[in-house]
Design a protein around this motif. Sequence first.
Motif, PDB file in Angstrom:
ATOM      1  N   THR A   1      24.725 -12.045  33.615  1.00 11.57           N
ATOM      2  CA  THR A   1      24.224 -13.289  33.406  1.00 11.57           C
ATOM      3  C   THR A   1      25.013 -13.883  34.397  1.00 11.57           C
ATOM      4  OG1 THR A   1      23.312 -13.128  31.531  1.00 11.57           O
ATOM      5  CG2 THR A   1      24.008 -15.101  32.497  1.00 11.57           C
ATOM      6  N   LEU A   2      24.668 -13.849  35.775  1.00 13.61           N
ATOM      7  CA  LEU A   2      25.371 -14.901  36.780  1.00 13.61           C
ATOM      8  C   LEU A   2      24.820 -17.150  36.397  1.00 13.61           C
ATOM      9  CD1 LEU A   2      24.697 -13.996  40.109  1.00 13.61           C
ATOM     10  CD2 LEU A   2      26.974 -13.105  37.737  1.00 13.61           C
ATOM     11  N   LYS A   3      25.692 -17.855  35.211  1.00  9.33           N
ATOM     12  CA  LYS A   3      26.247 -18.969  35.443  1.00  9.33           C
ATOM     13  C   LYS A   3      26.751 -20.118  36.871  1.00  9.33           C
ATOM     14  CE  LYS A   3      26.961 -17.366  30.659  1.00  9.33           C
ATOM     15  NZ  LYS A   3      28.226 -18.631  29.625  1.00  9.33           N
TER      16      LYS A   3
ATOM     17  N   ILE B   1      15.644 -10.996  44.761  1.00 11.56           N
ATOM     18  CA  ILE B   1      16.665 -11.169  43.340  1.00 11.56           C
ATOM     19  C   ILE B   1      15.895 -10.942  42.374  1.00 11.56           C
ATOM     20  CG2 ILE B   1      17.555 -12.859  41.719  1.00 11.56           C
ATOM     21  CD1 ILE B   1      18.476 -14.140  44.206  1.00 11.56           C
ATOM     22  N   PRO B   2      16.714 -10.269  41.845  1.00 16.87           N
ATOM     23  CA  PRO B   2      15.817  -9.024  40.585  1.00 16.87           C
ATOM     24  C   PRO B   2      15.148 -10.259  39.392  1.00 16.87           C
ATOM     25  CG  PRO B   2      17.712  -8.296  40.117  1.00 16.87           C
ATOM     26  CD  PRO B   2      18.041  -8.807  41.866  1.00 16.87           C
ATOM     27  N   LEU B   3      14.297 -10.118  38.505  1.00 22.25           N
ATOM     28  CA  LEU B   3      13.756 -11.605  37.405  1.00 22.25           C
ATOM     29  C   LEU B   3      14.112 -11.024  36.682  1.00 22.25           C
ATOM     30  CD1 LEU B   3      11.142 -13.726  39.898  1.00 22.25           C
ATOM     31  CD2 LEU B   3      13.212 -13.936  39.493  1.00 22.25           C
ATOM     32  N   PRO B   4      14.363 -11.919  35.568  1.00 19.07           N
ATOM     33  CA  PRO B   4      13.534 -11.738  34.486  1.00 19.07           C
ATOM     34  C   PRO B   4      12.283 -10.616  33.870  1.00 19.07           C
ATOM     35  CG  PRO B   4      15.062 -13.343  34.318  1.00 19.07           C
ATOM     36  CD  PRO B   4      14.345 -13.069  35.315  1.00 19.07           C
ATOM     37  N   ASN B   5      11.453 -10.857  34.792  1.00 21.36           N
ATOM     38  CA  ASN B   5       9.851 -10.620  33.528  1.00 21.36           C
ATOM     39  C   ASN B   5      10.130  -8.874  34.501  1.00 21.36           C
ATOM     40  OD1 ASN B   5       9.754 -11.422  36.870  1.00 21.36           O
ATOM     41  ND2 ASN B   5       8.529 -13.102  36.455  1.00 21.36           N
ATOM     42  N   GLY B   6      11.186  -8.786  35.519  1.00 18.42           N
ATOM     43  CA  GLY B   6      11.094  -7.458  36.524  1.00 18.42           C
ATOM     44  C   GLY B   6      10.407  -7.477  37.817  1.00 18.42           C
ATOM     45  N   ALA B   7       9.674  -8.816  38.446  1.00 17.89           N
ATOM     46  CA  ALA B   7       9.566  -9.104  39.217  1.00 17.89           C
ATOM     47  C   ALA B   7      10.999  -8.955  40.225  1.00 17.89           C
ATOM     48  CB  ALA B   7       8.465 -10.209  39.440  1.00 17.89           C
TER      49      ALA B   7
ATOM     50  N   ALA C   1      12.006 -11.723  43.853  1.00 18.90           N
ATOM     51  CA  ALA C   1      11.551 -12.641  44.782  1.00 18.90           C
ATOM     52  C   ALA C   1      13.128 -13.459  45.157  1.00 18.90           C
ATOM     53  CB  ALA C   1      11.658 -14.109  43.515  1.00 18.90           C
ATOM     54  N   VAL C   2      13.291 -13.829  46.431  1.00 20.69           N
ATOM     55  CA  VAL C   2      13.848 -14.564  47.237  1.00 20.69           C
ATOM     56  C   VAL C   2      14.774 -15.273  46.770  1.00 20.69           C
ATOM     57  CG1 VAL C   2      14.507 -15.677  49.629  1.00 20.69           C
ATOM     58  CG2 VAL C   2      12.366 -13.933  49.388  1.00 20.69           C
ATOM     59  N   ALA C   3      14.548 -16.000  46.038  1.00 23.30           N
ATOM     60  CA  ALA C   3      15.104 -17.564  45.296  1.00 23.30           C
ATOM     61  C   ALA C   3      14.370 -17.425  43.790  1.00 23.30           C
ATOM     62  CB  ALA C   3      15.035 -18.802  46.197  1.00 23.30           C
ATOM     63  N   TYR C   4      16.234 -18.007  42.923  1.00 26.81           N
ATOM     64  CA  TYR C   4      15.642 -18.400  41.621  1.00 26.81           C
ATOM     65  C   TYR C   4      16.189 -19.471  41.008  1.00 26.81           C
ATOM     66  CZ  TYR C   4      15.807 -17.765  36.579  1.00 26.81           C
ATOM     67  OH  TYR C   4      15.842 -18.100  35.467  1.00 26.81           O
ATOM     68  N   ASN C   5      16.124 -20.477  40.420  1.00 29.10           N
ATOM     69  CA  ASN C   5      15.274 -21.979  39.930  1.00 29.10           C
ATOM     70  C   ASN C   5      16.901 -21.871  38.609  1.00 29.10           C
ATOM     71  OD1 ASN C   5      15.367 -23.136  42.908  1.00 29.10           O
ATOM     72  ND2 ASN C   5      12.643 -23.337  41.764  1.00 29.10           N
ATOM     73  N   GLY C   6      17.310 -21.849  38.679  1.00 29.31           N
ATOM     74  CA  GLY C   6      17.853 -22.056  37.219  1.00 29.31           C
ATOM     75  C   GLY C   6      19.405 -22.103  36.770  1.00 29.31           C
ATOM     76  N   SER C   7      20.278 -22.342  35.972  1.00 25.70           N
ATOM     77  CA  SER C   7      21.655 -22.647  35.931  1.00 25.70           C
ATOM     78  C   SER C   7      21.751 -20.995  35.699  1.00 25.70           C
ATOM     79  CB  SER C   7      21.874 -23.426  34.830  1.00 25.70           C
ATOM     80  OG  SER C   7      21.759 -25.082  35.876  1.00 25.70           O
TER      81      SER C   7
ATOM     82  N   LEU D   1      21.154 -16.951  35.955  1.00 26.61           N
ATOM     83  CA  LEU D   1      20.365 -16.084  36.588  1.00 26.61           C
ATOM     84  C   LEU D   1      20.926 -13.879  35.537  1.00 26.61           C
ATOM     85  CD1 LEU D   1      18.418 -14.615  38.707  1.00 26.61           C
ATOM     86  CD2 LEU D   1      20.796 -14.208  40.065  1.00 26.61           C
ATOM     87  N   THR D   2      19.966 -13.706  35.059  1.00 28.50           N
ATOM     88  CA  THR D   2      20.728 -12.813  34.155  1.00 28.50           C
ATOM     89  C   THR D   2      19.579 -11.768  35.437  1.00 28.50           C
ATOM     90  OG1 THR D   2      20.408 -13.743  31.882  1.00 28.50           O
ATOM     91  CG2 THR D   2      19.964 -11.891  31.976  1.00 28.50           C
ATOM     92  N   ILE D   3      20.525 -10.682  35.225  1.00 26.64           N
ATOM     93  CA  ILE D   3      20.076  -8.750  35.877  1.00 26.64           C
ATOM     94  C   ILE D   3      20.317  -8.032  34.884  1.00 26.64           C
ATOM     95  CG2 ILE D   3      20.446  -7.646  37.512  1.00 26.64           C
ATOM     96  CD1 ILE D   3      21.171  -9.578  38.961  1.00 26.64           C
TER      97      ILE D   3
END
Length: 424
Positions: A68-70, A91-97, A99-105, A107-109
């Motif tokens: 998890t990146l903060k 970027i791999p998203l928590p839901n398995g998809a 995306a190029v960008a992710y909004n949020g404080s 980031l969990t991989i």
Amino acid sequence: MSITHAEKRAWILRIRDVKESDKGWYMCQINTDPMKSQVGYLDVVVPPDILDYPTSTDMVIREGSNVTLKCAATGSPTPTITWRREGGELIPLPNGAEAVAYNGSFLTIAKVNRLNMGAYLCIASNGIPPTVSKRVMLIVHFPPMIWIQNQLVGAALSQNITLECQSEAYPKSINYWMKNDTIIVPGERFVPETFESGYKITMRLTICDVDLQDFGAYRCVAKNSLGDTDGAIKLYHIPQTTTMTTMAPTVSINTVPVVLVKYNKEQRYNSGSNQNQNSNGNPYNFNPGNSQQNSKSQRNKGNGKGSDQASSGLNNVYVGATSSLWNSQDHYSSSSSRGRDHHQQQQQQQHHQQQQQHHGSDHSATYRSDGKSPHLTKHDAKSLTDDLDRMQDLKGWAHHLAPFTPIFGLPFILAAGYLGAWQE
């Protein structure tokens, strides 16, 4: 803060070095009876700023783990946090998809792999310039792995050949080549090379002037702190093939010029009075004066008896083009058979004269209706040419000896002409 009075009617509030804490409601009040007041709001905007803590720093994680990146930022209004990869990768998203960008404080991989390794950017923006970002490096550790495209390589003697392995490892691995459990030392004939691109390494071993002892199994080895691995390549011998080009033998064939001779039987063997004259002094009918009379008698005789009898009275001789190869096979010796052919031909001529005296002008018993004699034999071009030459020689000798016919007689003249032509 300071308050100033102007013209005894205006009161001014001045705030120097405005801070975020200066934000809020302000009221101006006049102490009269009743009291009078006016309220105003001071809004202070602050550009975004990323906090060192609790923002993540460079992180090292083992492949297959979760991470998890903060990212924490301040500003007024409150900034928005966006995560991106430095190289533009997904970027791999928590839901398995992805995306190029992710909004949020945060980031969990989940189940990080080596493809997720790289630099991640935390970007904070609130509309107040400037926008700020922080770089967080995600490092994934994994043991070495090797891929070999061609595990079986063939080479000929004295050829230069290159063996190649692809390895991946992080931390970076130590790479080398081995043969028969012995590390190959770089030299004039063995040239190892490595090409690095991130955690990927290409290993190449060039063998110069391949010898018989160079054939066998080679191993490319990669080692790091997490493990080691190797891959095998077999170098085998390709025999050199020699291509021989053969030319087909050339056979030379010589041809004899084509001569078509077509003459009338009556020109050689005249009936009636011409036969008597020829038997007395000129059996070969070589007199130029008689040739004109013979030609006239032939035309008259042909006109009187019709085309069938004229065609039956013609004796055809064909001298065709032939090859020297055919002559050598069908006639083993032309010189040895020269006198024999001439003697046979002379006997055939005497036989035809006797039949003409018996049958007169009726030639049906001697010649077929197609104009070909049943007694004709097959000759090649050379033998026919020799026969014609001998006939011409006999005519020449008979012409020279014709005045001596009453003295010596016809048999002597024929024998002398035959011997003279044979000697020539």
